[in-house]
Write a protein that holds these residues in place. Sequence first.
Motif, PDB file in Angstrom:
ATOM      1  N   ARG A   1      28.597  22.519   7.857  1.00 55.05           N
ATOM      2  CA  ARG A   1      29.035  21.888   8.585  1.00 55.05           C
ATOM      3  C   ARG A   1      30.070  21.501   9.089  1.00 55.05           C
ATOM      4  O   ARG A   1      30.464  21.716  10.057  1.00 55.05           O
ATOM      5  CB  ARG A   1      27.537  21.847   8.825  1.00 55.05           C
ATOM      6  N   THR A   2      30.431  20.741   8.026  1.00 55.95           N
ATOM      7  CA  THR A   2      31.386  19.827   7.980  1.00 55.95           C
ATOM      8  C   THR A   2      32.697  19.585   7.517  1.00 55.95           C
ATOM      9  O   THR A   2      33.588  19.034   7.785  1.00 55.95           O
ATOM     10  CB  THR A   2      30.953  18.225   8.341  1.00 55.95           C
ATOM     11  N   ALA A   3      32.437  19.923   6.125  1.00 57.86           N
ATOM     12  CA  ALA A   3      33.449  19.870   4.904  1.00 57.86           C
ATOM     13  C   ALA A   3      35.129  20.456   5.389  1.00 57.86           C
ATOM     14  O   ALA A   3      34.929  21.807   6.359  1.00 57.86           O
ATOM     15  CB  ALA A   3      33.462  20.196   4.092  1.00 57.86           C
ATOM     16  N   LYS A   4      35.997  19.460   5.879  1.00 57.67           N
ATOM     17  CA  LYS A   4      37.272  19.950   6.677  1.00 57.67           C
ATOM     18  C   LYS A   4      37.516  21.363   5.568  1.00 57.67           C
ATOM     19  O   LYS A   4      38.629  21.946   6.031  1.00 57.67           O
ATOM     20  CB  LYS A   4      38.000  19.242   6.728  1.00 57.67           C
ATOM     21  N   GLU A   5      37.520  21.538   4.585  1.00 55.75           N
ATOM     22  CA  GLU A   5      38.051  22.103   3.545  1.00 55.75           C
ATOM     23  C   GLU A   5      37.706  23.865   4.406  1.00 55.75           C
ATOM     24  O   GLU A   5      37.869  24.914   4.141  1.00 55.75           O
ATOM     25  CB  GLU A   5      37.505  21.896   2.674  1.00 55.75           C
ATOM     26  N   LEU A   6      35.920  23.148   4.185  1.00 56.33           N
ATOM     27  CA  LEU A   6      35.602  24.917   4.880  1.00 56.33           C
ATOM     28  C   LEU A   6      35.669  25.140   6.415  1.00 56.33           C
ATOM     29  O   LEU A   6      36.119  26.196   6.763  1.00 56.33           O
ATOM     30  CB  LEU A   6      34.006  24.451   4.813  1.00 56.33           C
ATOM     31  N   MET A   7      35.588  24.323   7.099  1.00 62.21           N
ATOM     32  CA  MET A   7      36.095  24.216   8.570  1.00 62.21           C
ATOM     33  C   MET A   7      37.700  25.134   8.619  1.00 62.21           C
ATOM     34  O   MET A   7      38.118  25.550   9.527  1.00 62.21           O
ATOM     35  CB  MET A   7      36.579  22.551   9.252  1.00 62.21           C
ATOM     36  N   ARG A   8      38.260  24.422   8.358  1.00 61.32           N
ATOM     37  CA  ARG A   8      39.824  25.295   7.712  1.00 61.32           C
ATOM     38  C   ARG A   8      39.849  26.743   8.029  1.00 61.32           C
ATOM     39  O   ARG A   8      41.056  26.879   8.596  1.00 61.32           O
ATOM     40  CB  ARG A   8      40.685  24.679   6.855  1.00 61.32           C
ATOM     41  N   LEU A   9      38.783  26.711   6.595  1.00 62.80           N
ATOM     42  CA  LEU A   9      38.954  28.445   6.446  1.00 62.80           C
ATOM     43  C   LEU A   9      38.399  29.415   7.641  1.00 62.80           C
ATOM     44  O   LEU A   9      38.242  30.763   7.825  1.00 62.80           O
ATOM     45  CB  LEU A   9      37.974  28.761   5.671  1.00 62.80           C
ATOM     46  N   ARG A  10      37.781  28.134   8.762  1.00 68.93           N
ATOM     47  CA  ARG A  10      36.744  28.932  10.016  1.00 68.93           C
ATOM     48  C   ARG A  10      37.860  29.026  11.217  1.00 68.93           C
ATOM     49  O   ARG A  10      36.545  29.452  12.186  1.00 68.93           O
ATOM     50  CB  ARG A  10      35.697  28.174   9.799  1.00 68.93           C
ATOM     51  N   SER A  11      38.775  28.957  11.488  1.00 66.38           N
ATOM     52  CA  SER A  11      39.225  28.174  12.315  1.00 66.38           C
ATOM     53  C   SER A  11      39.919  28.801  12.776  1.00 66.38           C
ATOM     54  O   SER A  11      40.255  28.985  14.061  1.00 66.38           O
ATOM     55  CB  SER A  11      40.121  26.967  11.506  1.00 66.38           C
TER      56      SER A  11
END
Length: 286
Positions: free
Chosen positions: A257-267
Amino acid sequence: MEQLVVQLQAVGFSAYEAKAYTALVEAGRPLNGYEVAKRSGVPRSTVYEVLGKLAARRAAYEVADESDSVSYVPLSPAMLTSRFRSNMDHVVNSLESGFDLLSTPAQARLTHAISGRPDLLDRCQDVIRAARTDIFVSVWPEELDVLRTDLRRATDQGVDVSVLCFGDPGEPIGYSYQHEFSSPDQVLDNVGCRLMVVAGDRERAVIGGLDGSDTWGTYTDDAAVVAVSVEYVRHDIAMQLLMRRTSGDESIQEYWRTAKELMRLRSDHGEPAERLRQMAKARGRR
């Protein structure tokens, strides 16, 4: 009855032959030419010629009573349809053998655009029906319902079928998995459309997107694109299995939910679908 007449014409009967045959079946008893004409609408002037053609096809048979009056009875519908199926299988097998003799290594790969949901699903069905070894599918319930019968038939024929569904897949088909870690709504928000992939025998694939009334897609037998399509489905299934195994681990849930690496891929919310729309519109203007 009208629909039966149309369907019989599709397998080679003339309109009069189809009407006469269905009249014989519906009667449930032997009929003479006059009775067939009256029941079927076939002109009396041609009814015996039509019945003769049915007899020549072995779809009807002459019977004589004690007074030697000739009447006709139909071949049972079960036997007729079985004969059609057998004949068609023979024709298809002969075509396959003939085309195998003609086949030469492809000089160019086929890739073409698809527009409209019916055409997209038709092409998906083509890929499924042609598969002999394996099928990989990433799909949403609305489209899975249309493909279910062909996928079930493929599994019955020994094809290895893997299905990843963004929602409840219903009764399992082959190896079926539900995309659980991200909800369908989240996936739809991230991608911007119901993205689907159908790949068969690692030789051909359909990639499509559906969003309300808009549908666009591509069919290809380009080996590189097909390989990427297969790996996309395989990787997504592997991710779901891993996430299912660790679903009770709160630290992994929090990381997702919160990892920046994953959030970037969902942005890029909806950006994949928007690019697909633009490409489809560009093709339409050509």
